[in-house]
Design a protein around this motif. Structure first.
Motif, PDB file in Angstrom:
ATOM      1  N   UNK A  53       0.669  -1.112  -0.064  1.00 41.08           N
ATOM      2  CA  UNK A  53       0.066   0.127  -0.043  1.00 41.08           C
ATOM      3  C   UNK A  53       0.732   1.376   0.068  1.00 41.08           C
ATOM      4  N   UNK A  54       0.691   2.084  -1.018  1.00 35.74           N
ATOM      5  CA  UNK A  54       1.558   3.477  -0.853  1.00 35.74           C
ATOM      6  C   UNK A  54       0.433   4.352  -0.788  1.00 35.74           C
ATOM      7  N   UNK A  55       0.355   4.883   0.276  1.00 37.73           N
ATOM      8  CA  UNK A  55      -0.899   5.786   0.712  1.00 37.73           C
ATOM      9  C   UNK A  55      -0.033   7.220   0.924  1.00 37.73           C
ATOM     10  N   UNK A  56      -0.733   8.056   0.408  1.00 35.73           N
ATOM     11  CA  UNK A  56      -0.430   9.502   0.906  1.00 35.73           C
ATOM     12  C   UNK A  56      -1.524  10.490   1.443  1.00 35.73           C
ATOM     13  N   UNK A  57      -1.598  11.266   2.365  1.00 34.53           N
ATOM     14  CA  UNK A  57      -2.396  11.919   2.937  1.00 34.53           C
ATOM     15  C   UNK A  57      -1.899  13.407   2.903  1.00 34.53           C
ATOM     16  N   UNK A  58      -2.563  14.387   2.330  1.00 31.67           N
ATOM     17  CA  UNK A  58      -2.279  15.674   1.953  1.00 31.67           C
ATOM     18  C   UNK A  58      -0.782  15.730   1.277  1.00 31.67           C
ATOM     19  N   UNK A  59      -0.539  14.686   0.394  1.00 33.21           N
ATOM     20  CA  UNK A  59       0.530  14.777  -0.166  1.00 33.21           C
ATOM     21  C   UNK A  59       1.595  14.005   0.362  1.00 33.21           C
ATOM     22  N   UNK A  60       1.632  13.791   1.714  1.00 28.52           N
ATOM     23  CA  UNK A  60       2.668  13.159   2.284  1.00 28.52           C
ATOM     24  C   UNK A  60       2.546  11.536   2.640  1.00 28.52           C
TER      25      UNK A  60
END
Length: 386
Positions: A53-60
């Motif tokens: 899983x490659x997850x970004x939240x607000x671009x981070x």
């Protein structure tokens, strides 16, 4: 000699029967192919799943999360987000439209042939508003090659407006406050200045909390280590700070600490969510705490539910100052836990207060009895909005 086409009793010809029979077989084959394809991508991603899983939240990048992906039609899917949106154990995105090519960035973009490098691959994007009032915008894609599966998910969120949003600076007077009142006079700690051996002073809850608040406030104001605290609309909390001995201001990274309002109609209560991996690394970087890796892991295990659901904090305005603090119920649940009591029993801390080294010995075994007689417990920061 020409032979007449066989005809069934109902008048149906063998040729016509053969035609439909072949079509039925082709349909069955297509259904089998569809089922095989969705089986390849239907899975959990991240966590202990073994799938990437490659997850970004607000671009981070946001680590330690899990997302489940499921489709039965190859046209729409359901994604279940576990502890991704602050305060939501699960967030379900339903009816997510799937495509086999990347979505266009704008309507004027020309159609280009897309050649996937993967055996099975789907793209998706959308928006959602949760029952708790979070507005979610997301994009991503999922693919599978043999036993390899990967989900890429980028999410941007905004929360409802609340009194905390914005940037706050520490109060110029007593930025750290600690009020611990108990009907008992039990000794909770011994405090000794390193420059004055034998100067140990016994501390009850009231004297100990007053001393720590005074020393902490002096240290914060003198060093200006903590400059600002910002509550963002996406649920992030960041701080502007300086390292000891430096005047260079630094900003803490996103996705280290989040917050949410457990009751959207009550701004006086919030919950803080900690990135456990990052906090553990921060604690370990301060050797004076004398905490081992085993100690930290034991504490994480003891308070897993509290860490997942968030640490409840109280908010109060005193004039223009916002007081944000841990209250009695939360403090008692943490400090009377058997693992915490054992960890703190006769634990020695070395504190540097404005160049003066102070040795503090805490008697953790006294904590359960002390909280039975505690009438007030408030530990937190006092801040003014910038």
């Amino acid at each position: 000699m020409y032979e007449k086409e066989p005809v069934f009793a109902d008048g149906t010809s063998m040729l016509l029967f053969s035609f439909f029979s072949c079509n039925d077989k082709d349909d069955d084959d297509d259904e089998d192919d569809d089922e095989e394809e969705v089986i390849q991508v239907n899975a959990s991603y991240g966590g202990d799943s073994g799938n990437t899983l490659k997850l970004t939240y607000s671009g981070v990048e946001l680590l330690g999360k899990e997302i489940k992906f499921y489709t039965s039609t190859k046209k729409t899917a359901t994604l279940t987000l576990n502890y991704v949106i602050p305060g939501e154990a699960t967030t379900e995105l339903t009816g997510v439209t799937l495509t086999t090519t990347p979505p266009k960035e704008d309507d004027n973009e020309e159609d280009e042939e897309y050649a996937s490098e993967h055996e099975y691959e789907y793209f998706f994007q959308g928006t959602e508003k949760t029952s708790a009032g979070w507005n979610i915008t997301y994009t991503g894609h999922v693919f599978a090659d043999g036993d390899t599966r990967e989900l890429i998910f980028d999410v941007e969120v905004t929360m409802q407006e609340n009194i905390l949003q914005g940037t706050w600076i520490l109060s110029e007077k007593d930025p750290l406050f600690f009020d611990w009142q108990s009907d008992g006079e039990t000794i909770i700690a011994e405090v000794e200045y390193a420059s004055m051996p034998g100067s140990g002073m016994s501390q009850t809850t009231e004297t100990f909390s007053s001393l720590l608040a005074q020393m902490g406030s002096q240290a914060l104001l003198a060093s200006r280590v903590l400059r600002e605290v910002t509550f963002h609309t996406d649920g992030n909390i960041t701080a502007t700070y300086t390292k000891a001995g430096s005047t260079t201001e630094l900003d803490s990274p996103l996705n280290l600490v989040h917050y949410y309002l457990p009751n959207s109609s009550n701004d006086n209560k919030i919950a803080i969510l900690l990135n456990v991996d990052a906090i553990a690394a921060l604690v370990m970087s301060h050797s004076s705490t004398r905490l081992s890796v085993q100690d930290i892991l034991a504490l994480i295990g003891s308070f897993q539910s509290l860490l997942q659901d968030g640490i409840p904090l109280e908010c109060e305005f005193v004039g223009d100052d916002l007081q944000l603090y841990i209250g009695q119920d939360v403090a008692e649940s943490i400090l009377t836990d058997p693992d915490m009591v054992s960890l703190l029993d006769e634990k020695k801390f070395e504190l540097d207060v404005m160049g003066n080294v102070v040795n503090v010995t805490v008697y953790g075994n006294e904590l359960p009895a002390l909280f039975e007689e505690t009438t007030v417990f408030k530990l937190g920061l006092s801040m003014v909005q910038q």
